[in-house]
Motif scaffolding. Structure first.
Motif, PDB file in Angstrom:
ATOM      1  N   PRO A  83       0.804  -1.138   0.057  1.00 45.84           N
ATOM      2  CA  PRO A  83       0.006   0.085  -0.098  1.00 45.84           C
ATOM      3  C   PRO A  83       0.758   1.215  -0.009  1.00 45.84           C
ATOM      4  O   PRO A  83       0.459   2.555  -0.276  1.00 45.84           O
ATOM      5  CB  PRO A  83      -1.055  -0.192   1.147  1.00 45.84           C
ATOM      6  CG  PRO A  83      -0.106  -1.023   2.061  1.00 45.84           C
ATOM      7  CD  PRO A  83       0.612  -1.987   1.162  1.00 45.84           C
ATOM      8  N   THR A  84       2.148   1.189   0.178  1.00 49.74           N
ATOM      9  CA  THR A  84       2.792   2.285   0.333  1.00 49.74           C
ATOM     10  C   THR A  84       3.378   2.699  -0.956  1.00 49.74           C
ATOM     11  O   THR A  84       4.143   3.929  -1.138  1.00 49.74           O
ATOM     12  CB  THR A  84       4.044   2.091   1.316  1.00 49.74           C
ATOM     13  OG1 THR A  84       5.081   1.066   0.628  1.00 49.74           O
ATOM     14  CG2 THR A  84       3.847   1.684   2.669  1.00 49.74           C
ATOM     15  N   ILE A  85       3.204   2.018  -2.134  1.00 48.62           N
ATOM     16  CA  ILE A  85       3.754   2.316  -3.406  1.00 48.62           C
ATOM     17  C   ILE A  85       2.438   2.849  -3.976  1.00 48.62           C
ATOM     18  O   ILE A  85       1.550   2.236  -4.504  1.00 48.62           O
ATOM     19  CB  ILE A  85       4.158   1.056  -4.263  1.00 48.62           C
ATOM     20  CG1 ILE A  85       5.497   0.281  -3.427  1.00 48.62           C
ATOM     21  CG2 ILE A  85       4.460   1.399  -5.617  1.00 48.62           C
ATOM     22  CD1 ILE A  85       5.621  -1.028  -3.859  1.00 48.62           C
ATOM     23  N   VAL A  86       2.711   4.285  -4.396  1.00 52.35           N
ATOM     24  CA  VAL A  86       1.765   4.800  -5.293  1.00 52.35           C
ATOM     25  C   VAL A  86       2.004   5.428  -6.629  1.00 52.35           C
ATOM     26  O   VAL A  86       2.987   6.263  -6.660  1.00 52.35           O
ATOM     27  CB  VAL A  86       1.272   6.047  -4.629  1.00 52.35           C
ATOM     28  CG1 VAL A  86       0.125   6.857  -5.407  1.00 52.35           C
ATOM     29  CG2 VAL A  86       0.562   5.777  -3.208  1.00 52.35           C
ATOM     30  N   LEU A  87       1.574   4.689  -7.728  1.00 52.46           N
ATOM     31  CA  LEU A  87       2.320   4.872  -9.033  1.00 52.46           C
ATOM     32  C   LEU A  87       1.326   5.793  -9.630  1.00 52.46           C
ATOM     33  O   LEU A  87       0.098   5.947  -9.183  1.00 52.46           O
ATOM     34  CB  LEU A  87       2.218   3.618  -9.715  1.00 52.46           C
ATOM     35  CG  LEU A  87       3.275   2.541  -9.126  1.00 52.46           C
ATOM     36  CD1 LEU A  87       3.114   0.952  -9.874  1.00 52.46           C
ATOM     37  CD2 LEU A  87       4.657   3.011  -9.295  1.00 52.46           C
ATOM     38  N   HIS A  88       1.838   6.649 -10.660  1.00 51.43           N
ATOM     39  CA  HIS A  88       1.211   7.674 -11.470  1.00 51.43           C
ATOM     40  C   HIS A  88       1.701   7.339 -12.770  1.00 51.43           C
ATOM     41  O   HIS A  88       2.868   6.832 -13.031  1.00 51.43           O
ATOM     42  CB  HIS A  88       1.459   9.133 -11.258  1.00 51.43           C
ATOM     43  CG  HIS A  88       0.858   9.332  -9.685  1.00 51.43           C
ATOM     44  ND1 HIS A  88       1.900   9.388  -8.651  1.00 51.43           N
ATOM     45  CD2 HIS A  88      -0.155   9.775  -9.236  1.00 51.43           C
ATOM     46  CE1 HIS A  88       1.197   9.578  -7.489  1.00 51.43           C
ATOM     47  NE2 HIS A  88      -0.103   9.980  -8.028  1.00 51.43           N
ATOM     48  N   VAL A  89       0.906   7.441 -13.803  1.00 51.91           N
ATOM     49  CA  VAL A  89       1.111   7.597 -15.207  1.00 51.91           C
ATOM     50  C   VAL A  89       2.336   8.333 -15.503  1.00 51.91           C
ATOM     51  O   VAL A  89       2.392   9.521 -15.088  1.00 51.91           O
ATOM     52  CB  VAL A  89       0.021   7.868 -16.026  1.00 51.91           C
ATOM     53  CG1 VAL A  89       0.150   7.940 -17.592  1.00 51.91           C
ATOM     54  CG2 VAL A  89      -1.234   6.850 -15.962  1.00 51.91           C
ATOM     55  N   GLY A  90       3.577   7.866 -16.141  1.00 49.66           N
ATOM     56  CA  GLY A  90       4.622   8.698 -16.486  1.00 49.66           C
ATOM     57  C   GLY A  90       5.602   8.452 -15.664  1.00 49.66           C
ATOM     58  O   GLY A  90       6.834   8.919 -15.889  1.00 49.66           O
ATOM     59  N   ASP A  91       5.338   7.890 -14.307  1.00 51.09           N
ATOM     60  CA  ASP A  91       6.710   7.514 -13.459  1.00 51.09           C
ATOM     61  C   ASP A  91       7.566   6.767 -13.963  1.00 51.09           C
ATOM     62  O   ASP A  91       7.254   5.451 -14.803  1.00 51.09           O
ATOM     63  CB  ASP A  91       6.075   6.921 -12.119  1.00 51.09           C
ATOM     64  CG  ASP A  91       5.192   7.772 -11.123  1.00 51.09           C
ATOM     65  OD1 ASP A  91       5.474   9.068 -11.419  1.00 51.09           O
ATOM     66  OD2 ASP A  91       4.689   7.309 -10.559  1.00 51.09           O
ATOM     67  N   LYS A  92       8.768   7.004 -13.697  1.00 52.95           N
ATOM     68  CA  LYS A  92      10.070   6.183 -14.142  1.00 52.95           C
ATOM     69  C   LYS A  92      10.340   5.473 -13.126  1.00 52.95           C
ATOM     70  O   LYS A  92      10.624   5.824 -12.107  1.00 52.95           O
ATOM     71  CB  LYS A  92      11.257   6.959 -14.409  1.00 52.95           C
ATOM     72  CG  LYS A  92      11.185   8.136 -15.707  1.00 52.95           C
ATOM     73  CD  LYS A  92      10.680   7.716 -17.009  1.00 52.95           C
ATOM     74  CE  LYS A  92      10.458   8.754 -17.856  1.00 52.95           C
ATOM     75  NZ  LYS A  92      10.124   8.462 -19.303  1.00 52.95           N
ATOM     76  N   VAL A  93      10.585   4.029 -13.479  1.00 51.88           N
ATOM     77  CA  VAL A  93      10.704   2.980 -12.308  1.00 51.88           C
ATOM     78  C   VAL A  93      11.672   2.001 -12.870  1.00 51.88           C
ATOM     79  O   VAL A  93      12.314   1.860 -13.780  1.00 51.88           O
ATOM     80  CB  VAL A  93       9.343   2.218 -12.124  1.00 51.88           C
ATOM     81  CG1 VAL A  93       8.093   3.221 -11.743  1.00 51.88           C
ATOM     82  CG2 VAL A  93       8.769   1.391 -13.056  1.00 51.88           C
ATOM     83  N   ARG A  94      12.247   1.293 -11.607  1.00 52.62           N
ATOM     84  CA  ARG A  94      13.075   0.364 -11.998  1.00 52.62           C
ATOM     85  C   ARG A  94      12.293  -1.089 -11.477  1.00 52.62           C
ATOM     86  O   ARG A  94      11.774  -0.954 -10.382  1.00 52.62           O
ATOM     87  CB  ARG A  94      14.540   0.302 -11.206  1.00 52.62           C
ATOM     88  CG  ARG A  94      15.611  -0.689 -11.414  1.00 52.62           C
ATOM     89  CD  ARG A  94      16.632  -0.223 -10.625  1.00 52.62           C
ATOM     90  NE  ARG A  94      16.779  -0.282  -9.218  1.00 52.62           N
ATOM     91  CZ  ARG A  94      16.878   0.766  -8.503  1.00 52.62           C
ATOM     92  NH1 ARG A  94      17.043   1.944  -9.112  1.00 52.62           N
ATOM     93  NH2 ARG A  94      16.810   0.897  -7.238  1.00 52.62           N
ATOM     94  N   ALA A  95      12.456  -1.945 -12.394  1.00 49.75           N
ATOM     95  CA  ALA A  95      11.625  -3.292 -12.539  1.00 49.75           C
ATOM     96  C   ALA A  95      12.435  -4.371 -12.609  1.00 49.75           C
ATOM     97  O   ALA A  95      13.682  -4.289 -13.233  1.00 49.75           O
ATOM     98  CB  ALA A  95      10.516  -3.240 -13.416  1.00 49.75           C
ATOM     99  N   LEU A  96      11.963  -5.454 -11.903  1.00 56.57           N
ATOM    100  CA  LEU A  96      12.954  -6.770 -12.148  1.00 56.57           C
ATOM    101  C   LEU A  96      11.941  -7.554 -13.254  1.00 56.57           C
ATOM    102  O   LEU A  96      10.649  -7.934 -13.084  1.00 56.57           O
ATOM    103  CB  LEU A  96      12.821  -7.607 -10.890  1.00 56.57           C
ATOM    104  CG  LEU A  96      13.851  -8.859 -10.846  1.00 56.57           C
ATOM    105  CD1 LEU A  96      15.151  -8.704 -11.174  1.00 56.57           C
ATOM    106  CD2 LEU A  96      13.588  -9.588  -9.377  1.00 56.57           C
ATOM    107  N   GLU A  97      12.700  -7.897 -14.339  1.00 58.04           N
ATOM    108  CA  GLU A  97      12.224  -8.862 -15.278  1.00 58.04           C
ATOM    109  C   GLU A  97      12.514 -10.216 -15.018  1.00 58.04           C
ATOM    110  O   GLU A  97      13.750 -10.705 -15.348  1.00 58.04           O
ATOM    111  CB  GLU A  97      12.479  -8.298 -16.681  1.00 58.04           C
ATOM    112  CG  GLU A  97      11.743  -9.175 -17.660  1.00 58.04           C
ATOM    113  CD  GLU A  97      11.911  -8.587 -19.183  1.00 58.04           C
ATOM    114  OE1 GLU A  97      11.310  -8.687 -20.068  1.00 58.04           O
ATOM    115  OE2 GLU A  97      13.090  -7.788 -19.304  1.00 58.04           O
ATOM    116  N   LEU A  98      11.523 -11.358 -14.848  1.00 59.33           N
ATOM    117  CA  LEU A  98      11.889 -12.709 -14.674  1.00 59.33           C
ATOM    118  C   LEU A  98      12.031 -13.391 -15.883  1.00 59.33           C
ATOM    119  O   LEU A  98      11.726 -12.683 -16.914  1.00 59.33           O
ATOM    120  CB  LEU A  98      10.851 -13.242 -13.934  1.00 59.33           C
ATOM    121  CG  LEU A  98      10.643 -12.525 -12.322  1.00 59.33           C
ATOM    122  CD1 LEU A  98       9.468 -13.373 -11.815  1.00 59.33           C
ATOM    123  CD2 LEU A  98      11.865 -12.501 -11.612  1.00 59.33           C
TER     124      LEU A  98
END
Length: 392
Positions: free
Chosen positions: A95-110
């Protein structure tokens, strides 16, 4: 010779004697630092990268949030794979992660192509903030600012390539902290302020305060039973399994935490003594000491609560968490979560307070009766000082 008759400065032998004494002291300190570094030098650097941070076959990717749904799910487009389109990105219901359109994020791709949110990309704003910091420092402090930045980079190099490997190698934490402090301070001070008697005075005063801090920290960590234990059990096991002393980490951390504030105080006090000497070349070392200590007391008063608020700010989440529980103030302050910050604050403050008179005394003894007409001022230019009158 009349009392008002000027001369070319103090007898050469007196000035040379002062310079020789300072150079000898610094030489002995650097020799002791080199011997200490050899004694605690790390032999094993295999800890670097020894713990895998991601599953086999997975990769880190940068992505941009494309859509955010009302149920909290989101899609993202991986950078460089725009033609593939948006894919679902999992946040694991945090619940602490609040995303918005256009946000630059780092993700883990399995390996199956699944994306998992890891963190926000902060590289660009942090880089701009760093560049602004560099520009402001150089614009205001000019070449001294350049020297300070180079010294800061070198000091962090000492920590990364010596201090941390030595602690991982199980070396004595007190020795590691003292060697780090002495070596880093030498590089920082002389790069930022230049090789002169004023800088040497600040260096000696800082080392005196650092020595007091180290001795007090060594006693306080043992007497207060500070174990270095915190809530992340997995992290503790990573350190303990490698032979790292958690208590030693606390001790070394306290020693290093006081370096910056000590350096600030001692450089200021050395400058105060030199400026007083420039304004009143007739003052002896006792008068210089007394007058400079008036400045030092104000500096002590302001810096002591500065240290306290720095640590309060760093420990604010812990303080807020502790306040949720119905405990007395005494139990709260002596709990393992808070006691380490309290001890760090008190030890650093004591070292700071004692560094002021020690630096002031060293500076007064060095500068009294000494011509400083050709030494650089805090503003970078030469001081033009009328020499002290000789007794008739």
């Amino acid at each position: 010779m009349g009392a008002g008759h000027s001369h070319d400065g103090p007898p050469p032998r007196a000035s040379e004697r002062t310079t020789t004494i300072l150079a000898t002291l610094v030489g002995l300190i650097l020799f002791a630092t080199a011997m200490g570094a050899a004694a605690v030098w790390p032999n094993d650097f295999s800890f670097r990268g020894s713990v895998p941070s991601i599953p086999d076959g997975a990769t880190w990717v940068g992505a941009t949030i494309a859509t955010v749904n009302s149920d909290g799910t989101a899609t993202a487009v991986v950078h460089g794979e725009e033609a593939r389109g948006a894919r679902n990105i999992a946040t694991l219901g945090d619940p602490t992660i609040v995303l918005h359109v256009g946000d630059k994020v780092r993700a883990l791709e399995l390996t199956d192509g699944t994306l998992g949110f890891s963190d926000f990309e902060r590289g660009s704003p942090m880089l701009w903030l760093f560049l602004l910091y560099v520009v402001v420092v150089v614009a205001v402090a000019r070449w001294r600012g350049v020297g300070a930045l180079l010294g800061l980079a070198a000091a962090f190099g000492v920590v990364v390539f010596f201090t941390i490997p030595a602690l991982f190698d199980g070396r004595d934490a007190l020795g590691v902290g003292l060697v780090t402090g002495s070596g880093a301070l030498f590089v920082l001070l002389y790069l930022a302020h230049g090789p002169n008697a004023r800088t040497t005075t600040a260096y000696l005063g800082t080392l005196a305060g650092l020595s007091v801090t180290a001795v007090l920290a060594w006693w306080a960590v043992g007497a207060s039973k500070l174990t270095g234990v915190w809530t992340d059990a997995n992290t503790q096991m990573e350190f303990s399994d490698r032979g790292v002393s958690l208590r030693g980490m606390v001790l070394c951390g306290i020693i290093l935490a006081g370096l910056g504030v000590l350096n600030d105080v001692t450089v200021t006090q050395a400058s105060a003594v030199w400026e007083l000497r420039a304004a009143r070349p007739d003052l002896g070392w006792r008068q210089l000491f007394v007058r400079a200590m008036r400045i030092g007391r104000d500096h002590i008063a302001s810096t002591v609560y500065t240290i306290a608020f720095v640590y309060v700010g760093a420990a604010l989440p812990t303080l807020m968490l502790v306040m949720l529980y119905g405990q007395s103030l005494g139990i709260t302050l002596t709990s393992s979560d808070i006691a380490e910050e309290v001890v760090r604050t008190l030890v650093s403050s004591i070292g700071l307070v004692l560094a002021v008179p020690l630096t002031t005394l060293i500076g007064a003894l060095v500068v009294a009766g000494r011509s400083i007409a050709h030494e650089p001022t805090a503003r970078g230019g030469p001081e033009v000082v009328a020499p002290a009158p000789h007794p008739s």
